[in-house]
Design a protein around this motif. Structure first.
Motif, short mmCIF file in Angstrom:
data_model
loop_
_atom_site.label_atom_id
_atom_site.label_comp_id
_atom_site.label_asym_id
_atom_site.label_seq_id
_atom_site.Cartn_x
_atom_site.Cartn_y
_atom_site.Cartn_z
N LEU A 1 49.59 9.39 28.10
CA LEU A 1 48.50 8.54 27.62
C LEU A 1 47.18 9.29 27.67
CD1 LEU A 1 47.48 5.75 26.67
CD2 LEU A 1 47.22 5.15 29.09
N LEU A 2 46.50 9.32 26.54
CA LEU A 2 45.16 9.88 26.47
C LEU A 2 44.19 8.79 26.04
CD1 LEU A 2 45.83 13.31 24.72
CD2 LEU A 2 45.26 12.92 27.11
N VAL A 3 43.09 8.64 26.73
CA VAL A 3 42.11 7.61 26.44
C VAL A 3 40.77 8.28 26.18
CG1 VAL A 3 40.94 5.54 27.28
CG2 VAL A 3 43.31 6.00 27.95
N THR A 4 40.21 8.01 25.02
CA THR A 4 38.90 8.58 24.71
C THR A 4 37.81 7.56 24.97
OG1 THR A 4 39.10 7.89 22.40
CG2 THR A 4 39.82 10.10 22.95
N GLN B 1 41.60 4.56 22.15
CA GLN B 1 40.20 4.47 22.54
C GLN B 1 40.04 3.56 23.74
OE1 GLN B 1 37.93 3.34 18.99
NE2 GLN B 1 37.08 5.40 18.99
N GLU B 2 39.05 3.86 24.52
CA GLU B 2 38.75 3.03 25.68
C GLU B 2 38.60 1.57 25.25
OE1 GLU B 2 35.23 4.32 27.64
OE2 GLU B 2 35.43 2.92 29.31
N GLY B 3 39.19 0.69 26.03
CA GLY B 3 39.11 -0.73 25.75
C GLY B 3 40.34 -1.29 25.04
N GLU B 4 41.12 -0.40 24.46
CA GLU B 4 42.33 -0.86 23.77
C GLU B 4 43.43 -1.19 24.78
OE1 GLU B 4 41.89 1.88 19.72
OE2 GLU B 4 43.79 1.76 20.78
N ASP B 5 44.34 -2.04 24.34
CA ASP B 5 45.52 -2.35 25.15
C ASP B 5 46.63 -1.36 24.80
OD1 ASP B 5 45.10 -5.96 24.85
OD2 ASP B 5 44.05 -4.46 26.07
N VAL B 6 47.50 -1.13 25.77
CA VAL B 6 48.59 -0.16 25.61
C VAL B 6 49.91 -0.82 25.98
CG1 VAL B 6 49.55 1.98 26.55
CG2 VAL B 6 47.11 1.80 26.16
#
Lengths: 111, 116
Positions: free
Chosen positions: A107-110, A14-19
């Motif tokens: 990487l997919l970001v929602t 999810q948007e805002g998370e660290d990877v």
């Protein structure tokens, strides 16, 4: 050329998370490079690392050259939708001057 | 970063014809250029290493007579796919090493080849 072991293969966050993603090699590398590739485009260099232990940042991206010279990781903080893409690690071993590539982390970001 | 321009970005050709792909380093001299092939959702597979003024070095399994590489100047390398077949359809990407900063490879935008 030899393959690098890159993990994870894919991430859905999810948007805002660290990877965090990493790369390992069975042999010592002199240089580690991290690239991002958007669909239908060539890879774009994000960060280059030249010394063992080196920690380098580029905006929200941080990468480190492992002390053993056989690994590297890339962190992306506070992910945003435009971070979507495939991230490749690449490096030069002592034995060659052609880049060796990992298999990529998709990487997919929602929102 | 340095700019590498690859042309064309997309090409469709008939089986049996030849296609030339150009790779240019726009703002730096590249003594070495690399050609890669990439299948969908796969990593980049090195095909050959091209050095200015000398013959290219091909990776094992890559037919040098089918994939002709010419590196005639410090800013231009070309890949010609000869007698193309549908199985040659792929994404081809070049990269260039700066003669000065020769540890960072910069990539072209890639060429989508479709052979019909």
């Amino acid at each position: 050329g030899q393959q690098l072991n890159q993990s994870p293969q894919s991430m859905f966050i999810q948007e805002g998370e660290d990877v965090s993603m990493n790369c390992t090699s069975s042999s010592i590398f002199n240089t580690w490079l991290w690239y991002k590739q958007d669909p239908g485009e060539g890879p774009v260099l994000l960060i280059a690392l030249y010394k063992a232990g080196e920690l380098t940042s580029n905006g929200r991206l941080t990468a480190q050259f492992g002390i053993t010279r056989k690994d590297s990781f890339l962190n992306i903080s506070a992910s945003i939708p435009s971070d979507v893409g495939i991230y490749f690690c690449a490096g030069y071993s002592n034995s060659g001057y052609a880049l060796n590539f990992g298999k990529g982390t998709s990487l997919l970001v929602t929102p | 970063g340095a700019v590498v321009s690859q042309h064309p970005s997309r090409v469709i050709c008939k089986s049996g014809t030849s296609v030339k792909i150009e790779c240019r380093s726009l703002d730096f001299q590249a003594t070495t250029m690399f050609w890669y092939r990439q299948f969908p959702k796969k990593s980049l597979m090195l095909m050959a290493t091209s050095n200015e003024g000398s013959k290219a070095t091909y990776e094992q399994g890559v037919e040098k007579d089918k994939f002709l590489i010419n590196h005639a100047s410090l800013t231009l390398s070309t890949l010609t796919v000869t007698s193309a077949h549908p199985e040659d359809s792929s994404f081809y990407i070049c990269s260039a090493l700066s003669a000065v900063m020769n540890t960072e490879a910069f990539f072209g935008q890639g060429t989508r080849l479709t052979v019909v």
